[in-house]
Enzyme design. Sequence first.
Site, mmCIF file in Angstrom:
data_model
loop_
_atom_site.group_PDB
_atom_site.id
_atom_site.type_symbol
_atom_site.label_atom_id
_atom_site.label_comp_id
_atom_site.label_asym_id
_atom_site.label_seq_id
_atom_site.Cartn_x
_atom_site.Cartn_y
_atom_site.Cartn_z
ATOM 1 C CB CYS A 35 -0.902 -0.001 1.230
ATOM 2 S SG CYS A 35 -2.022 1.410 1.275
ATOM 3 C CB CYS A 90 -1.230 3.721 8.144
ATOM 4 S SG CYS A 90 -2.270 4.395 6.836
ATOM 5 C CB CYS A 122 -0.786 -0.326 8.219
ATOM 6 S SG CYS A 122 -1.651 -1.531 7.176
ATOM 7 C CB CYS A 151 -15.656 -6.781 6.524
ATOM 8 S SG CYS A 151 -16.943 -6.573 7.742
ATOM 9 C CB CYS A 205 -18.763 -4.343 5.257
ATOM 10 S SG CYS A 205 -17.807 -2.937 5.879
ATOM 11 C CB CYS A 230 -18.148 0.474 9.296
ATOM 12 S SG CYS A 230 -17.003 -0.380 10.393
ATOM 13 N NE ARG A 241 -17.772 -5.134 13.474
ATOM 14 C CZ ARG A 241 -18.117 -4.208 12.578
ATOM 15 N NH1 ARG A 241 -17.207 -3.431 12.038
ATOM 16 N NH2 ARG A 241 -19.369 -4.080 12.212
#
Length: 321
Positions: free
Chosen positions: A53, A57, A60, A97, A129, A189, A261
Amino acid sequence: MQTPRDPWLSRAEALMALPFFDLLYEAHRVHRAHHEVLDVQKCALLSIKTGGCPEDCAYCPQSAHYDTGLKREALMPLAEVREAARTAAANGAARFCMGAAWRQPKDGPEFDRVLDMVRAVKAEGLEACLTLGMLTPEQAVRLREAGLDAYNHNLDTSREHYDRIISTRTYDERLTTLRNVRKAGITICSGGIIGMGESTRDRCALLAELAALEPQPESVPINLLIPVEGTPLAASAPVDPLDLVRMVCVARILMPHSRVRLSAGRTALSREAQVMCFFAGANSIFVGDTLLTCLNPPPDADAALLSSLTGSSPGAGAAPP
Ligand code: SAM
Ligand code: DTB
Ligand code: SF4
């Protein structure tokens, strides 16, 4: 200047400062007033495109900026997603998801395949999702037309702490995508992570930003940082589980109708800490051996966890697995 989050922030900070039992008692009262306490939603999670990616972040494992030893995988074939959705439905998941390690999806054959994935998940009778990064208004509308129920896009932390965690996008870009999703008629979400060196005020400010959205997000994932070797946050100190319970309490009170969640990081929690989170108002979990790339508790442990709430547990003296 007063911003929409400010009144929520004062409220969140006042709640967070309460003695533990007062906060827990109030959260449970709000929870009972709005939800069936034994209704814990089970969500399956699948990484449909893994690693590489372009975003940085700091938490991550999938960021191309860090060497975490993760194997990159291209966008999954449709048939594999269909198979995974079928298995998830057979295992009692309500929602499926799918996550992609993208900054934003490109229009073209890959986005078209994601639309097909949504249709395939819906055909198995599951809520669908996605989390794909930033979306344009047009992409959000196409996803809705394919049947998408929910879109996950986390604010992750407070506006103030954000640029210590991510430099390749802004908080306002996150909020713009949430607006695009909402306008298209998809439910939201959105939540965050604790354990990234943030202060209690940052935690309150994250919840205040979410609570100030109109309408509030239908789902609010609270992730406990999973420290991953190779990421800048690998050496982060673990969060006190009671601080996680407090975070769930404040989320529940500020957003009484949302599903809160208990997301990443459950492998680091005792059964008792998780049960306390359910008491505080968490009413959704991810089920299945893996999250996107990291471990989740094994399904038999989760089955035992949930049955210990119902009164049908093994009974006196029998130790849970
Ligand atoms: N790329 C998309 C995005 O960032 O919106 C979707 C996938 S991204 C992996 C989804 C969420 O996973 C992040 O927003 C973050 O909250 C969570 N996450 C990622 N790595 C994590 C970690 N090590 N511990 C806890 N949560 C994590
Ligand atoms: C969310 O808030 N947590 C999930 C889901 N949304 C997509 C992801 C957790 C990822 C944990 C790290 C990993 O497995 O790579
Ligand atoms: Fe990419 Fe999402 Fe990971 Fe950030 S959290 S590096 S955007 S996959």
